[in-house]
Design an enzyme around this catalytic site. Sequence first.
Site, PDB file in Angstrom:
ATOM      1  N   GLN A   1      59.116   1.737  74.007  1.00 57.50           N
ATOM      2  CA  GLN A   1      58.058   1.555  72.813  1.00 57.50           C
ATOM      3  C   GLN A   1      57.633   0.144  72.639  1.00 57.50           C
ATOM      4  O   GLN A   1      56.644   0.061  71.626  1.00 57.50           O
ATOM      5  CB  GLN A   1      58.847   2.092  71.672  1.00 57.50           C
ATOM      6  CG  GLN A   1      58.858   3.784  71.717  1.00 57.50           C
ATOM      7  CD  GLN A   1      57.575   4.419  71.555  1.00 57.50           C
ATOM      8  OE1 GLN A   1      56.730   3.926  71.088  1.00 57.50           O
ATOM      9  NE2 GLN A   1      57.730   5.803  71.968  1.00 57.50           N
TER      10      GLN A   1
ATOM     11  N   HIS B   1      52.201   5.229  79.823  1.00 53.91           N
ATOM     12  CA  HIS B   1      51.481   6.122  79.173  1.00 53.91           C
ATOM     13  C   HIS B   1      51.668   5.593  77.658  1.00 53.91           C
ATOM     14  O   HIS B   1      51.096   6.300  76.699  1.00 53.91           O
ATOM     15  CB  HIS B   1      51.613   7.767  79.359  1.00 53.91           C
ATOM     16  CG  HIS B   1      52.953   8.161  78.924  1.00 53.91           C
ATOM     17  ND1 HIS B   1      53.019   8.934  77.800  1.00 53.91           N
ATOM     18  CD2 HIS B   1      54.367   8.022  79.573  1.00 53.91           C
ATOM     19  CE1 HIS B   1      54.536   9.375  77.601  1.00 53.91           C
ATOM     20  NE2 HIS B   1      54.958   8.943  78.717  1.00 53.91           N
TER      21      HIS B   1
ATOM     22  N   CYS C   1      68.525  17.414  61.261  1.00 55.10           N
ATOM     23  CA  CYS C   1      68.835  18.684  61.649  1.00 55.10           C
ATOM     24  C   CYS C   1      69.622  19.458  60.193  1.00 55.10           C
ATOM     25  O   CYS C   1      70.465  18.461  59.731  1.00 55.10           O
ATOM     26  CB  CYS C   1      69.841  18.934  62.535  1.00 55.10           C
ATOM     27  SG  CYS C   1      69.291  17.573  63.993  1.00 55.10           S
TER      28      CYS C   1
HETATM   29  N1  PLP Z   1      62.522   5.957  75.674  1.00 54.07           N
HETATM   30  C1  PLP Z   1      61.792   5.962  74.623  1.00 54.07           C
HETATM   31  C2  PLP Z   1      62.210   4.860  73.523  1.00 54.07           C
HETATM   32  C3  PLP Z   1      60.701   6.615  74.360  1.00 54.07           C
HETATM   33  O1  PLP Z   1      59.990   6.776  73.462  1.00 54.07           O
HETATM   34  C4  PLP Z   1      60.179   7.383  75.532  1.00 54.07           C
HETATM   35  C5  PLP Z   1      59.297   8.453  75.352  1.00 54.07           C
HETATM   36  O2  PLP Z   1      58.885   9.031  74.345  1.00 54.07           O
HETATM   37  C6  PLP Z   1      61.158   7.668  76.780  1.00 54.07           C
HETATM   38  C7  PLP Z   1      62.300   6.861  76.898  1.00 54.07           C
HETATM   39  C8  PLP Z   1      60.655   8.501  77.781  1.00 54.07           C
HETATM   40  O3  PLP Z   1      59.765   7.866  78.840  1.00 54.07           O
HETATM   41  P1  PLP Z   1      58.933   8.705  79.593  1.00 54.07           P
HETATM   42  O4  PLP Z   1      57.982   9.727  79.023  1.00 54.07           O
HETATM   43  O5  PLP Z   1      57.745   7.804  80.303  1.00 54.07           O
HETATM   44  O6  PLP Z   1      59.812   9.507  80.705  1.00 54.07           O
END
Ligand code: PLP
Length: 380
Positions: free
Chosen positions: A178, A200, A328
């Site tokens: 992030q 992305h 939850c």
């Molecule tokens: N780690 C964090 C903190 C994320 O926010 C995300 C995706 O939302 C991921 C890992 C996973 O990344 P990817 O979508 O490239 O697998």
Amino acid sequence: MHAYFDNAATTPLDPEVLEAMLPYLSQHYGNPSSLHGPGRQVRAAIETARKTVAHLLNAAPAEISFTSGGTEADNYAAFGSIRTLGLKHAITSPLEHHAVLHPLQVLAKTGEIALSYLRHDAKGRLDLAHLEQLLASNPRSFVSLMHANNEIGNLNDLAAIGALCAGHEAIFHTDTVQTMGHYRHDVQALQNQFLVGSAHKFHGPKGVGFLYCRSGMQFGAFIHGGSQERNVRAGTENVYGIVGLAKALEIACRDMAAHQQHVQALKNRFIEKLTAEIDDVRFNGCSAAASESLYTVLSVSLPPSDISEMLLFNLDISKVAASGGSACTSGAQTGSHVLEALGCDAARPTVRFSMSKMNTLTEVDFAVAQLAKLYKPVAA
Ligand code: PLP
């Protein structure tokens, strides 16, 4: 009008990135493992991309491996270090992304490691004194703590965590998905062994990311069947993705100061308008504190309402794309493990607005107006 505020889930592709990728979807089609001219040309593009990413992190090109994204990179760091180095203990936090939690839980379930969870306060701030205690009683642990939380935006102090880990011979992996492209990461100034990026999340293409492995921490094949990525990850490379990732990171680092200023202003406007227009709005974690949270994420806690369950759906119909949920409820399988760990009230819905350089103040005003129109708190 239409407002997209789900940039922590994914960002729109930057047109400059698309332009850089297009030749690798059309004229440059060689297989990078082929020895002929078209293959060598594509190989050169991958190695240029690797050098670009390495340079932006102050790393060496050999320390960068391209992956299918953040999840794969997190998995490699956890499985690779724990199994290769024979580590018996791991430390993480209940606030981590599932891309970190689930691999560690698998390793704990198979009995390969004992897993400890770090304590945090009600705002989600990690208890570093607890980390020190855990490290002191379990030297040579694998530690995985993210830079910024994807749901609430809390920033963790990588320098302080790295120093504690270094003092106890721990292997420190940080999920920087992030914050990559939003903050500078200089691996020479940090004491982590791994960090990750996912294109992305910074206006690059989906399905491509990278793992930074500090020199000496490369553990051999994670995916078997070929010698690509220096024998670490077999399979023909996602060439246009890799080219796009490097271009996107280059643009993000080039424009970072202006981008940060613009997005922080959007976040400030959200906080100001939401507070003015909806009674009893709160912000989860440290989300509203500029110095303690990621400038792209705002996690909003709303009072209970008859439309809580349908809130995101109704926002979508009103042309506002955001994400959210709630803690939850006991026994339920759905909901946010992060909000639950923070002890958030399950009756209060959360909307996460996450912003990018492509958003405008007008879109913020529009989103808040739509939310305020929809929102009918339950009468006390
Ligand atoms: N780690 C964090 C903190 C994320 O926010 C995300 C995706 O939302 C991921 C890992 C996973 O990344 P990817 O979508 O490239 O697998």
